[in-house]
Motif scaffolding. Structure first.
Motif, PDB file in Angstrom:
ATOM      1  N   LYS A 194       4.046   5.970  -7.405  1.00 24.37           N
ATOM      2  CA  LYS A 194       3.361   7.016  -8.164  1.00 24.37           C
ATOM      3  C   LYS A 194       4.093   8.348  -8.031  1.00 24.37           C
ATOM      4  O   LYS A 194       4.241   9.093  -9.005  1.00 24.37           O
ATOM      5  CB  LYS A 194       1.922   7.159  -7.664  1.00 24.37           C
ATOM      6  CG  LYS A 194       1.023   5.989  -8.018  1.00 24.37           C
ATOM      7  CD  LYS A 194      -0.378   6.183  -7.443  1.00 24.37           C
ATOM      8  CE  LYS A 194      -1.270   4.993  -7.780  1.00 24.37           C
ATOM      9  NZ  LYS A 194      -2.639   5.160  -7.185  1.00 24.37           N
ATOM     10  N   LYS A 195       4.556   8.628  -6.819  1.00 28.47           N
ATOM     11  CA  LYS A 195       5.309   9.859  -6.591  1.00 28.47           C
ATOM     12  C   LYS A 195       6.583   9.869  -7.442  1.00 28.47           C
ATOM     13  O   LYS A 195       6.930  10.887  -8.066  1.00 28.47           O
ATOM     14  CB  LYS A 195       5.671   9.990  -5.114  1.00 28.47           C
ATOM     15  CG  LYS A 195       4.490  10.221  -4.177  1.00 28.47           C
ATOM     16  CD  LYS A 195       4.943  10.250  -2.721  1.00 28.47           C
ATOM     17  CE  LYS A 195       3.778  10.469  -1.774  1.00 28.47           C
ATOM     18  NZ  LYS A 195       4.210  10.471  -0.349  1.00 28.47           N
ATOM     19  N   ALA A 196       7.284   8.726  -7.433  1.00 28.29           N
ATOM     20  CA  ALA A 196       8.543   8.631  -8.176  1.00 28.29           C
ATOM     21  C   ALA A 196       8.314   8.769  -9.684  1.00 28.29           C
ATOM     22  O   ALA A 196       9.121   9.398 -10.395  1.00 28.29           O
ATOM     23  CB  ALA A 196       9.228   7.297  -7.863  1.00 28.29           C
ATOM     24  N   LYS A 197       7.204   8.241 -10.177  1.00 22.80           N
ATOM     25  CA  LYS A 197       6.916   8.347 -11.607  1.00 22.80           C
ATOM     26  C   LYS A 197       6.669   9.803 -12.000  1.00 22.80           C
ATOM     27  O   LYS A 197       7.018  10.231 -13.119  1.00 22.80           O
ATOM     28  CB  LYS A 197       5.694   7.479 -11.962  1.00 22.80           C
ATOM     29  CG  LYS A 197       5.968   5.985 -11.873  1.00 22.80           C
ATOM     30  CD  LYS A 197       4.788   5.148 -12.335  1.00 22.80           C
ATOM     31  CE  LYS A 197       4.698   5.141 -13.843  1.00 22.80           C
ATOM     32  NZ  LYS A 197       3.734   4.129 -14.338  1.00 22.80           N
ATOM     33  N   ASN A 252      10.364  -8.265  -5.196  1.00 20.90           N
ATOM     34  CA  ASN A 252      11.619  -7.954  -5.878  1.00 20.90           C
ATOM     35  C   ASN A 252      11.642  -6.503  -6.347  1.00 20.90           C
ATOM     36  O   ASN A 252      12.651  -5.797  -6.187  1.00 20.90           O
ATOM     37  CB  ASN A 252      11.812  -8.883  -7.070  1.00 20.90           C
ATOM     38  CG  ASN A 252      13.131  -8.633  -7.784  1.00 20.90           C
ATOM     39  OD1 ASN A 252      14.211  -8.894  -7.259  1.00 20.90           O
ATOM     40  ND2 ASN A 252      13.061  -8.099  -9.002  1.00 20.90           N
ATOM     41  N   SER A 253      10.533  -6.035  -6.902  1.00 26.05           N
ATOM     42  CA  SER A 253      10.458  -4.652  -7.380  1.00 26.05           C
ATOM     43  C   SER A 253      10.556  -3.667  -6.215  1.00 26.05           C
ATOM     44  O   SER A 253      11.186  -2.607  -6.329  1.00 26.05           O
ATOM     45  CB  SER A 253       9.146  -4.426  -8.136  1.00 26.05           C
ATOM     46  OG  SER A 253       9.156  -5.116  -9.372  1.00 26.05           O
ATOM     47  N   ILE A 254       9.933  -4.003  -5.115  1.00 25.11           N
ATOM     48  CA  ILE A 254      10.005  -3.147  -3.922  1.00 25.11           C
ATOM     49  C   ILE A 254      11.444  -3.062  -3.431  1.00 25.11           C
ATOM     50  O   ILE A 254      11.935  -1.990  -3.060  1.00 25.11           O
ATOM     51  CB  ILE A 254       9.080  -3.692  -2.811  1.00 25.11           C
ATOM     52  CG1 ILE A 254       7.621  -3.524  -3.219  1.00 25.11           C
ATOM     53  CG2 ILE A 254       9.346  -2.983  -1.482  1.00 25.11           C
ATOM     54  CD1 ILE A 254       6.631  -4.134  -2.254  1.00 25.11           C
ATOM     55  N   ALA A 259       0.834  -1.210   0.000  1.00 19.90           N
ATOM     56  CA  ALA A 259       0.000   0.000   0.000  1.00 19.90           C
ATOM     57  C   ALA A 259       0.867   1.258   0.000  1.00 19.90           C
ATOM     58  O   ALA A 259       0.592   2.222  -0.735  1.00 19.90           O
ATOM     59  CB  ALA A 259      -0.918  -0.008   1.219  1.00 19.90           C
ATOM     60  N   VAL A 260       1.920   1.245   0.806  1.00 20.01           N
ATOM     61  CA  VAL A 260       2.828   2.397   0.867  1.00 20.01           C
ATOM     62  C   VAL A 260       3.670   2.476  -0.404  1.00 20.01           C
ATOM     63  O   VAL A 260       3.863   3.557  -0.983  1.00 20.01           O
ATOM     64  CB  VAL A 260       3.737   2.311   2.106  1.00 20.01           C
ATOM     65  CG1 VAL A 260       4.760   3.451   2.102  1.00 20.01           C
ATOM     66  CG2 VAL A 260       2.893   2.359   3.377  1.00 20.01           C
ATOM     67  N   THR A 276      12.931  -2.160   6.206  1.00 19.26           N
ATOM     68  CA  THR A 276      12.745  -3.012   7.389  1.00 19.26           C
ATOM     69  C   THR A 276      11.461  -3.820   7.258  1.00 19.26           C
ATOM     70  O   THR A 276      11.434  -5.027   7.540  1.00 19.26           O
ATOM     71  CB  THR A 276      12.684  -2.154   8.667  1.00 19.26           C
ATOM     72  OG1 THR A 276      13.927  -1.472   8.844  1.00 19.26           O
ATOM     73  CG2 THR A 276      12.414  -3.021   9.888  1.00 19.26           C
ATOM     74  N   LYS A 277      10.393  -3.158   6.802  1.00 15.23           N
ATOM     75  CA  LYS A 277       9.126  -3.849   6.586  1.00 15.23           C
ATOM     76  C   LYS A 277       9.256  -4.895   5.474  1.00 15.23           C
ATOM     77  O   LYS A 277       8.629  -5.960   5.530  1.00 15.23           O
ATOM     78  CB  LYS A 277       8.030  -2.845   6.236  1.00 15.23           C
ATOM     79  CG  LYS A 277       7.657  -1.920   7.393  1.00 15.23           C
ATOM     80  CD  LYS A 277       6.608  -0.907   6.962  1.00 15.23           C
ATOM     81  CE  LYS A 277       6.264   0.039   8.109  1.00 15.23           C
ATOM     82  NZ  LYS A 277       5.280   1.072   7.692  1.00 15.23           N
TER      83      LYS A 277
END
Length: 217
Positions: free
Chosen positions: A88-91, A119-121, A81-82, A153-154
């Motif tokens: 979106k912000k980075a895009k 993996n993407s995260i 969710a985060v 960490t999450k």
């Protein structure tokens, strides 16, 4: 067609069958003459006891898999969710910078498979952690070093939960296979036993009924 009995009902029926065969001396005597003496019955009961153990193990492993998945899902959904918002912000910030977009894996939609998402995260937040310029560009949208560290960490917690779930899933699948084999072994033994019992007790319908009552499913 009669409704198929549940596994629990079959187990209960077979338990009664073995108990009755052992304690009914007349029935035992008749069956012994056709090869089902105490030793043969014990062999069948041994298969039944193995089934009880495998059935119990399967129940336990299934419950553990369910719990492990619930734990993973809770961590995963919170993390994603985060990440979805951060992505979106980075895009927005890096629009027109194809090299950054590529390195942060911002091209197209986010993946949907669990392993691919994780993996993407990992790529996204590790890249930001290792590139001060990129991270600075995102600070104004509240993506800071502290935020990135919290997400990493999450991520580690979620990956650990996923590994646990994968292990429990494998153990559950194996336990299911073991249980199914144990069922097959007992059912085969009981079916052969009943086929012989029908011959042995052909002229004793009441005794045959006492057996067939617990064999039919």
């Amino acid at each position: 067609m009669a409704k198929k009995s549940s596994e629990a009902q079959i187990i209960q029926n077979y338990g009664v069958l073995f108990e009755n065969v052992k304690k009914d001396t007349i029935l035992a005597t008749e069956l012994a003459e056709y090869g089902y003496d105490a030793t043969a019955i014990t062999q069948g009961e041994s298969l039944y006891n193995t089934l009880l153990a495998k059935y119990s193990t399967n129940k336990t492993e299934t419950a553990e898999e369910t719990t492990a998945y619930a734990n993973f899902s809770t961590h995963f959904e919170a993390l994603v969710a985060v990440y979805a918002i951060d992505r979106k912000k980075a895009k927005i910030v890096f629009k027109g910078q194809p090299d950054v977009v590529k390195n942060l894996e911002l091209v197209g939609n986010a993946p949907v498979r669990n392993a691919s998402v994780l993996n993407s995260i990992s790529v996204f937040y590790n890249a930001l952690q290792n590139n001060a310029a990129w991270l600075t560009s995102l600070n104004r949208l509240r993506i800071t070093a502290t935020h990135v560290n919290e997400q990493l960490t999450k991520l580690a917690t979620t990956q650990s939960a996923y590994a646990t779930y994968a292990q429990e899933k494998g153990e559950s699948q194996q336990a299911t296979q073991d249980k199914n084999k144990a069922f097959d072994d007992v059912i085969k033994w009981v079916n052969e036993f009943y086929a012989v019992a029908k011959i042995a007790l052909e002229d004793k319908p009441q005794l045959l009924e006492s057996v067939s009552k617990w064999v039919r499913s």
